[in-house]
Structures are given as structure tokens and as C-alpha cells.
Motif scaffolding. Structure first.
Motif, PDB file in Angstrom:
ATOM      1  N   PRO A  17      18.929  19.396  52.624  1.00 35.11           N
ATOM      2  CA  PRO A  17      19.373  19.460  51.352  1.00 35.11           C
ATOM      3  C   PRO A  17      19.525  20.870  50.729  1.00 35.11           C
ATOM      4  CG  PRO A  17      16.958  19.325  51.686  1.00 35.11           C
ATOM      5  CD  PRO A  17      17.693  19.339  53.131  1.00 35.11           C
ATOM      6  N   LYS A  18      19.463  21.843  51.492  1.00 34.35           N
ATOM      7  CA  LYS A  18      19.358  23.266  50.770  1.00 34.35           C
ATOM      8  C   LYS A  18      20.583  23.806  51.459  1.00 34.35           C
ATOM      9  CE  LYS A  18      14.608  24.400  49.913  1.00 34.35           C
ATOM     10  NZ  LYS A  18      14.466  23.877  48.651  1.00 34.35           N
ATOM     11  N   SER A  19      21.072  23.339  52.226  1.00 36.07           N
ATOM     12  CA  SER A  19      22.578  23.696  52.756  1.00 36.07           C
ATOM     13  C   SER A  19      23.627  23.668  51.646  1.00 36.07           C
ATOM     14  CB  SER A  19      23.162  22.544  53.876  1.00 36.07           C
ATOM     15  OG  SER A  19      24.398  22.876  54.180  1.00 36.07           O
ATOM     16  N   PRO A  20      24.521  24.821  51.797  1.00 40.43           N
ATOM     17  CA  PRO A  20      25.594  24.916  50.876  1.00 40.43           C
ATOM     18  C   PRO A  20      26.717  23.767  50.939  1.00 40.43           C
ATOM     19  CG  PRO A  20      25.762  26.558  52.416  1.00 40.43           C
ATOM     20  CD  PRO A  20      24.498  25.843  52.742  1.00 40.43           C
ATOM     21  N   HIS A  21      26.498  22.905  51.901  1.00 40.68           N
ATOM     22  CA  HIS A  21      27.227  21.622  52.239  1.00 40.68           C
ATOM     23  C   HIS A  21      26.671  20.389  51.690  1.00 40.68           C
ATOM     24  CE1 HIS A  21      30.080  24.279  54.354  1.00 40.68           C
ATOM     25  NE2 HIS A  21      28.821  24.829  55.254  1.00 40.68           N
ATOM     26  N   ALA A  22      25.392  20.642  51.373  1.00 39.86           N
ATOM     27  CA  ALA A  22      24.739  19.184  50.672  1.00 39.86           C
ATOM     28  C   ALA A  22      25.731  18.644  49.696  1.00 39.86           C
ATOM     29  CB  ALA A  22      23.362  19.529  50.546  1.00 39.86           C
ATOM     30  N   ALA A  23      25.945  19.490  48.548  1.00 38.02           N
ATOM     31  CA  ALA A  23      26.805  18.863  47.371  1.00 38.02           C
ATOM     32  C   ALA A  23      27.882  18.298  47.637  1.00 38.02           C
ATOM     33  CB  ALA A  23      26.817  20.161  46.465  1.00 38.02           C
ATOM     34  N   GLU A  24      28.730  18.992  48.498  1.00 38.13           N
ATOM     35  CA  GLU A  24      30.296  18.547  48.948  1.00 38.13           C
ATOM     36  C   GLU A  24      29.824  17.150  49.886  1.00 38.13           C
ATOM     37  OE1 GLU A  24      34.219  19.783  51.082  1.00 38.13           O
ATOM     38  OE2 GLU A  24      32.530  21.111  51.401  1.00 38.13           O
ATOM     39  N   SER A  50      24.753  15.269  43.641  1.00 40.50           N
ATOM     40  CA  SER A  50      25.682  16.496  44.040  1.00 40.50           C
ATOM     41  C   SER A  50      25.363  17.524  43.076  1.00 40.50           C
ATOM     42  CB  SER A  50      27.136  16.022  44.423  1.00 40.50           C
ATOM     43  OG  SER A  50      27.658  17.037  44.455  1.00 40.50           O
ATOM     44  N   LEU A  51      25.312  17.092  41.896  1.00 41.38           N
ATOM     45  CA  LEU A  51      25.085  18.301  40.911  1.00 41.38           C
ATOM     46  C   LEU A  51      23.855  18.667  41.153  1.00 41.38           C
ATOM     47  CD1 LEU A  51      26.867  16.321  37.854  1.00 41.38           C
ATOM     48  CD2 LEU A  51      27.588  18.475  38.877  1.00 41.38           C
ATOM     49  N   GLN A  52      22.583  17.843  41.130  1.00 46.76           N
ATOM     50  CA  GLN A  52      21.436  18.464  41.486  1.00 46.76           C
ATOM     51  C   GLN A  52      21.246  19.339  42.697  1.00 46.76           C
ATOM     52  OE1 GLN A  52      18.597  15.181  41.373  1.00 46.76           O
ATOM     53  NE2 GLN A  52      19.887  14.270  39.689  1.00 46.76           N
ATOM     54  N   ALA A  53      22.179  19.107  43.726  1.00 43.38           N
ATOM     55  CA  ALA A  53      22.284  19.997  44.822  1.00 43.38           C
ATOM     56  C   ALA A  53      22.819  21.296  44.630  1.00 43.38           C
ATOM     57  CB  ALA A  53      23.022  18.883  46.037  1.00 43.38           C
ATOM     58  N   GLY A  54      23.606  21.365  43.383  1.00 46.47           N
ATOM     59  CA  GLY A  54      24.095  22.660  43.394  1.00 46.47           C
ATOM     60  C   GLY A  54      25.496  22.736  43.225  1.00 46.47           C
ATOM     61  N   ALA A  63      32.491  16.658  40.691  1.00 44.29           N
ATOM     62  CA  ALA A  63      31.332  15.889  40.589  1.00 44.29           C
ATOM     63  C   ALA A  63      31.288  15.540  39.266  1.00 44.29           C
ATOM     64  CB  ALA A  63      30.177  16.555  41.210  1.00 44.29           C
ATOM     65  N   LEU A  64      31.244  16.280  38.226  1.00 43.45           N
ATOM     66  CA  LEU A  64      31.101  15.783  36.749  1.00 43.45           C
ATOM     67  C   LEU A  64      32.170  14.885  36.191  1.00 43.45           C
ATOM     68  CD1 LEU A  64      30.201  19.195  35.030  1.00 43.45           C
ATOM     69  CD2 LEU A  64      28.807  17.202  35.131  1.00 43.45           C
ATOM     70  N   HIS A  65      33.626  15.089  36.704  1.00 41.92           N
ATOM     71  CA  HIS A  65      34.715  14.223  36.403  1.00 41.92           C
ATOM     72  C   HIS A  65      34.440  12.922  36.997  1.00 41.92           C
ATOM     73  CE1 HIS A  65      38.670  13.528  34.886  1.00 41.92           C
ATOM     74  NE2 HIS A  65      38.855  13.082  36.023  1.00 41.92           N
ATOM     75  N   MET A  66      33.835  12.804  38.232  1.00 42.04           N
ATOM     76  CA  MET A  66      34.002  11.641  38.954  1.00 42.04           C
ATOM     77  C   MET A  66      32.464  10.865  38.522  1.00 42.04           C
ATOM     78  SD  MET A  66      36.721  10.977  40.383  1.00 42.04           S
ATOM     79  CE  MET A  66      36.445   9.418  40.884  1.00 42.04           C
ATOM     80  N   LEU A  67      31.581  11.687  38.179  1.00 45.29           N
ATOM     81  CA  LEU A  67      30.390  11.063  37.407  1.00 45.29           C
ATOM     82  C   LEU A  67      30.736  10.376  36.031  1.00 45.29           C
ATOM     83  CD1 LEU A  67      27.512  10.275  37.306  1.00 45.29           C
ATOM     84  CD2 LEU A  67      26.999  12.514  36.457  1.00 45.29           C
ATOM     85  N   GLY A  68      31.685  11.056  35.411  1.00 44.79           N
ATOM     86  CA  GLY A  68      32.067  10.439  34.175  1.00 44.79           C
ATOM     87  C   GLY A  68      32.835   9.277  34.245  1.00 44.79           C
TER      88      GLY A  68
END
Length: 159
Positions: A17-24, A50-54, A63-68
Motif C-alpha cells: 500500500p505504500k508503494s508509489p505504484h499502489a495508486a496506479e 487510488s486517491l487515498q493511496a496518493g 482518478a478524480l475524473h473517473m470517480l466523477g
């Protein structure tokens, strides 16, 4: 193959979860749910995680666009509009700015908030949207908003 890839991305995000690749990875999970399964609730959950993961920069904008979009497709126009507005505010130079502006206005229009929707839709119609249909819809809904507000000259101008 796509399900296996989704499972791999989900496992990566869970195990690291702390990986820079977690959000992607979570965006990829969301994309699978959205595009392949049309499971907009699962997609929204993955994009939010994904947003919470940074997720930042272009990933955050995506992420915001697709969440919308995921919320919009669940007829949650209030929260969809908030996410599109957040996207436009946080990423004013982003590649999805025009479409986010349009969808923020469209979300307000769907709530019958014509006064708030009108400037968003007018602005969106002047931007380079990803689809010509978006521009047409922005103009039609801007004209309808103006009509609801009894702004007849503007209605005629937009129509």
C-alpha cells in the motif's frame, strides 16, 4: 486475461500500500470495473482508494475524473459534480480539464441547478472537449438552463 491483470493490480495495491505504484494499480482496478464490468460502484471504490493511496498529477486527475463518471453513472449527481469540480480546481492545466468542466456543469444541470450549471456549460462549450457530442450537449443544456432562468436573449444566442 483482463481479470487476471485486475487481480494482480489489486494484490499489488493490497500487499504494497505504500508503494508509489499502489495508486496506479487501483486506477487499473477501477478501469476494469468501469469499462469491462460496468460496475460503477466497484469502480468508484477503486478510484477513491487510488486517491487515498496518493494519486497525484495525471493519475490524480484521472482518478478524480473517473470517480466523477462512476458516481454520475450511478445517478449520484451531487457527489459526481463535487468530484468533477475538485478535478478542475486541483488540475487546471490537466488534459481532462475541458471534459471535467463540462461534466461539472452537466452534474448541476441534472440536479436542476440551472443558475450554477449555465456558466459551467457555457465555458465548457468554448473549450476543446474530447467529443463533439459533448460540445453539442453543453450548448443544448446551456440553452435549456438559460430558458429555465427566463434569460431569453441568451437562450436564443446559445440555441
Amino acid at each position: 486475461k483482463k481479470e487476471a491483470a485486475r487481480d494482480t493490480f489489486a494484490k499489488l495495491a493490497k500487499d504494497f500500500p505504500k508503494s508509489p505504484h499502489a495508486a496506479e494499480s487501483l486506477i487499473n482496478v477501477g478501469d476494469y470495473a468501469y469499462q469491462e464490468k460496468k460496475d460503477y460502484a466497484a469502480a468508484a471504490e477503486a478510484y477513491d482508494k487510488s486517491l487515498q493511496a496518493g494519486a497525484t498529477d495525471s493519475l490524480g486527475e484521472s482518478a478524480l475524473h473517473m470517480l466523477g463518471w462512476s458516481l454520475f453513472n450511478q445517478n449520484d449527481f451531487v457527489n459526481a459534480g463535487k468530484r468533477f469540480a475538485e478535478q478542475v480546481t486541483k488540475y487546471p492545466q490537466g488534459k481532462k480539464l475541458a471534459d471535467g468542466t463540462f461534466m461539472a456543469g452537466e452534474s448541476l444541470f441534472k440536479q436542476n441547478q440551472y443558475e450554477a450549471a449555465l456558466p459551467q456549460l457555457e465555458q465548457a462549450s468554448a473549450l476543446e472537449l474530447s467529443s463533439p457530442l459533448y460540445r453539442e450537449l453543453a450548448l443544448v443544456h446551456a440553452a435549456q438552463s438559460a430558458s429555465q432562468l427566463k434569460k431569453w436573449d441568451l437562450t436564443l444566442k446559445l440555441a
